[in-house]
Write an enzyme that holds these catalytic residues in place. Structure first.
Site, PDB file in Angstrom:
ATOM      1  N   HIS A 183       0.848  -1.194   0.000  1.00 39.63           N
ATOM      2  CA  HIS A 183       0.000   0.000   0.000  1.00 39.63           C
ATOM      3  C   HIS A 183       0.883   1.242   0.000  1.00 39.63           C
ATOM      4  O   HIS A 183       2.012   1.241   0.502  1.00 39.63           O
ATOM      5  CB  HIS A 183      -0.930   0.009   1.218  1.00 39.63           C
ATOM      6  CG  HIS A 183      -1.955   1.096   1.143  1.00 39.63           C
ATOM      7  ND1 HIS A 183      -1.699   2.374   1.565  1.00 39.63           N
ATOM      8  CD2 HIS A 183      -3.211   1.098   0.636  1.00 39.63           C
ATOM      9  CE1 HIS A 183      -2.776   3.122   1.341  1.00 39.63           C
ATOM     10  NE2 HIS A 183      -3.700   2.374   0.779  1.00 39.63           N
TER      11      HIS A 183
ATOM     12  N   GLU B 249      -3.404   3.355  -7.199  1.00 37.96           N
ATOM     13  CA  GLU B 249      -3.851   4.437  -6.315  1.00 37.96           C
ATOM     14  C   GLU B 249      -2.860   5.599  -6.409  1.00 37.96           C
ATOM     15  O   GLU B 249      -1.801   5.567  -5.773  1.00 37.96           O
ATOM     16  CB  GLU B 249      -3.887   3.965  -4.859  1.00 37.96           C
ATOM     17  CG  GLU B 249      -4.923   2.919  -4.559  1.00 37.96           C
ATOM     18  CD  GLU B 249      -5.216   2.838  -3.057  1.00 37.96           C
ATOM     19  OE1 GLU B 249      -6.353   3.072  -2.680  1.00 37.96           O
ATOM     20  OE2 GLU B 249      -4.290   2.576  -2.277  1.00 37.96           O
TER      21      GLU B 249
ATOM     22  N   ILE C 238      -5.131  10.236  -2.658  1.00 40.89           N
ATOM     23  CA  ILE C 238      -5.577   9.461  -1.493  1.00 40.89           C
ATOM     24  C   ILE C 238      -6.044  10.415  -0.394  1.00 40.89           C
ATOM     25  O   ILE C 238      -5.359  11.373  -0.050  1.00 40.89           O
ATOM     26  CB  ILE C 238      -4.448   8.540  -0.976  1.00 40.89           C
ATOM     27  CG1 ILE C 238      -4.213   7.398  -1.970  1.00 40.89           C
ATOM     28  CG2 ILE C 238      -4.779   7.988   0.407  1.00 40.89           C
ATOM     29  CD1 ILE C 238      -3.096   6.441  -1.591  1.00 40.89           C
TER      30      ILE C 238
HETATM   31  O1  13P Z   1      -5.615   4.500   0.327  1.00 46.40           O
HETATM   32  C1  13P Z   1      -6.756   4.251   0.012  1.00 46.40           C
HETATM   33  C2  13P Z   1      -7.340   2.901   0.127  1.00 46.40           C
HETATM   34  O2  13P Z   1      -6.388   1.961   0.450  1.00 46.40           O
HETATM   35  C3  13P Z   1      -7.646   5.302  -0.502  1.00 46.40           C
HETATM   36  O3  13P Z   1      -7.972   6.128   0.553  1.00 46.40           O
HETATM   37  P1  13P Z   1      -9.191   7.144   0.376  1.00 46.40           P
HETATM   38  O4  13P Z   1     -10.403   6.327  -0.017  1.00 46.40           O
HETATM   39  O5  13P Z   1      -9.333   7.758   1.742  1.00 46.40           O
HETATM   40  O6  13P Z   1      -8.792   8.118  -0.656  1.00 46.40           O
END
Ligand code: 13P
Length: 214
Positions: free
Chosen positions: A85, A133, A138
């Site tokens: 991650h 991602e 994020i």
């Molecule tokens: O890192 C994430 C999921 O693992 C994404 O986070 P958010 O949904 O808060 O943007």
């Protein structure tokens, strides 16, 4: 669509979210799962929700103080794990080692990556799925499927060019059913999300909204 809710270390009640994910899962054709902190895995799994770990280390049984062993994660009731991650980045060799450790313990794997090039590299390691991602989105509430649709389409193409069997999820800023539909329209087979549910005043209502158009 697969909707995987990562609780990170948010100060939410993991059991409240787990029960909400379990209950909403029963109302939809979508597949819902939750990834709590390692220390909460067992209690979360006992609710009956599909439970994932946020990370496993590239280790076997032995002298590995402070590490997370895939077998222990599986014994705690998890059926899958995130690897690499954005908030738990690993070296390439360690991503490979963590995928192998998860396979040894019969855990399903989702390897996360920042961008399509990394998605290709991650897919080459043979996980069950990869998740793109963009780190800058994020936690912003700005969905990757709207802000950067090319990154999702390019990630889908990158994974397919390496291994057609590896499915692609996307994440960052996903918080509504429209975001999930948009992710699917771009070729994604699921979404990875956190704050939209973990920080919601009513996690169950947030989840109902997420799956409503599916
Ligand atoms: O890192 C994430 C999921 O693992 C994404 O986070 P958010 O949904 O808060 O943007």
């Amino acid at each position: 669509m697969f909707v995987l809710v990562n609780l990170k270390t948010y100060p939410c009640d993991p059991l409240e979210v787990a029960r909400a994910v379990r209950d909403v899962n029963d109302t939809t054709d979508a597949r819902l799962a939750v990834a709590p902190q390692a220390a909460h895995l067992e209690r979360v799994a006992e609710t009956g929700v599909e439970t994932w770990a946020q990370h496993v280390d590239p280790i076997d049984y032995g002298s590995n103080t402070g590490h997370t062993l895939a077998e222990t994660v599986a014994e705690s009731g998890a059926v899958g794990t995130l690897i690499n991650h954005s908030e738990q980045r690993l070296k390439l060799a360690d991503i490979d080692g963590s995928v192998r450790a998860a396979e040894r313990a019969d855990l399903e794997t989702v390897v996360c990556a920042n961008n399509p090039a990394q998605i290709g590299a991650a897919a080459a390691l043979g996980p069950d799925a990869v998740a793109v991602e963009p780190p800058e989105l994020i936690g912003t509430g700005t969905p990757v499927s709207q802000a950067d649709p090319d990154v999702v389409e390019d990630a889908v193409a990158a994974a397919a060019s390496v291994d057609d069997d590896v499915s692609v999820l996307c994440g960052a800023g996903i918080s509504t059913g429209d975001d999930v539909v948009a992710a699917g329209d771009l070729g994604s087979e699921g979404v990875l999300l956190a704050s939209g549910v973990a920080k919601a005043d009513d996690p169950e209502a947030a989840l109902e909204d997420l799956v409503e158009p599916l």
